[in-house]
Design a protein around this motif. Structure first.
Motif, PDB file in Angstrom:
ATOM      1  N   PHE A  66       0.859  -1.184   0.000  1.00 21.97           N
ATOM      2  CA  PHE A  66       0.000   0.000   0.000  1.00 21.97           C
ATOM      3  C   PHE A  66       0.894   1.233   0.000  1.00 21.97           C
ATOM      4  CE2 PHE A  66       0.301  -1.847   4.311  1.00 21.97           C
ATOM      5  CZ  PHE A  66       1.036  -0.855   4.951  1.00 21.97           C
ATOM      6  N   GLN A  84      -6.369   2.981   2.879  1.00 25.45           N
ATOM      7  CA  GLN A  84      -6.202   1.816   2.013  1.00 25.45           C
ATOM      8  C   GLN A  84      -6.248   0.524   2.814  1.00 25.45           C
ATOM      9  OE1 GLN A  84      -2.503   3.497  -0.213  1.00 25.45           O
ATOM     10  NE2 GLN A  84      -3.307   1.868  -1.517  1.00 25.45           N
ATOM     11  N   SER A  88      -9.097  -2.819   2.842  1.00 23.90           N
ATOM     12  CA  SER A  88      -8.559  -4.014   2.205  1.00 23.90           C
ATOM     13  C   SER A  88      -8.864  -5.258   3.024  1.00 23.90           C
ATOM     14  CB  SER A  88      -7.040  -3.885   2.029  1.00 23.90           C
ATOM     15  OG  SER A  88      -6.491  -5.090   1.553  1.00 23.90           O
TER      16      SER A  88
END
Length: 256
Positions: A66, A84, A88
């Motif tokens: 990331f 992020q 996820s």
């Protein structure tokens, strides 16, 4: 993923396993070491550390999980990287007694690197959010030099999470078997770092003398990068050298 000047000399690639693909950067020669970046990503400080590992005689692979590669760790980038991570499914954030899903991908990368380069195995270095990832990789016998630096997941919300080492019961049992057979784990932290919680105490209880603790005074966090301790870097390089360059000195761990 936007490479910058600090990564200009690294070879870009990618690795796919079980339907998951992540970009990678690679440099060096000798036994393999997988260096897993912390939040917010592959920063210049992380690249500088990886360059030291390369200079010590290792093939280093930096997986991109990331963040923006090569960019400084600004507040904005930290916030975006956390965003992020939070959406996820590859990462656990709060779950107790659960191995982060991305560990499966990282174990596959370790096996492939070991098959290519040979030797006693590969090293794995995780930091902060990814600290426990290197511990999870220790389940696989290809990983013979695991290093956890300030492991910080699951987030320390309550005593139980603060003590959790981000492993499923089955994976913890496998790690304990390897430790009992002679495999060591190196850990680094600042003693008053609240993000680490009581995980070092858990690892000492579960692994005994196989867990090698390196602790520094104070409330710093990133032992090898932003709040770098040279002694910590030296201990990591010596551990990698012992396990990967001089296996007879440290003993080749049982693969069972």
């Amino acid at each position: 993923m936007t490479g910058m000047s600090s990564l200009a000399s690294w070879t870009t690639g990618s690795y796919s396993y079980d339907g998951v693909t992540h970009p990678t950067y690679r440099k060096g020669s000798g036994p393999g070491v997988i260096v897993i970046h912390e939040i917010p990503g592959i920063t210049p400080e992380l690249v500088a550390l990886a360059e030291e590992v390369v200079a010590a005689g290792f093939t280093v692979v930096l997986p991109h999980l990331f963040g923006t590669d090569g960019a400084p760790g600004t507040t904005g980038r930290i916030v975006r990287a956390i965003g992020q991570v939070c959406v996820s499914r590859e990462f656990t954030k709060l779950a107790r007694g659960e191995t982060t899903p991305v560990a499966t991908w990282l174990r596959g990368l370790a096996r492939e690197l070991h098959e290519e380069l040979g030797g006693p195995g590969v090293g794995a270095l995780g930091m902060c959010f990814t600290g426990g990832f290197a511990l999870a990789m220790m389940v696989d016998p290809s990983v013979v030099a695991p290093v956890v630096a300030q492991p910080s997941t699951p987030l320390c919300v309550g005593r139980a999470r603060a003590a959790d080492v981000n492993l499923s019961p089955g994976d913890l049992a496998a790690v304990k078997r390897r430790a009992a057979a002679g495999q060591q784990l190196l850990g680094l932290r600042y003693r008053e770092d609240p993000a680490v919680g009581t995980r070092f105490e858990t690892l000492t209880r579960e692994l005994g003398d196989a867990f090698l603790r390196v602790e520094f005074p104070g409330k710093g966090h990133s032992t090898l990068t932003v709040h770098r301790q040279q002694e910590g870097v030296d201990r990591v390089l010596a551990f990698l050298d012992e396990k990967l360059h001089r296996p007879a000195a440290g003993g080749v761990p049982d693969a069972g």
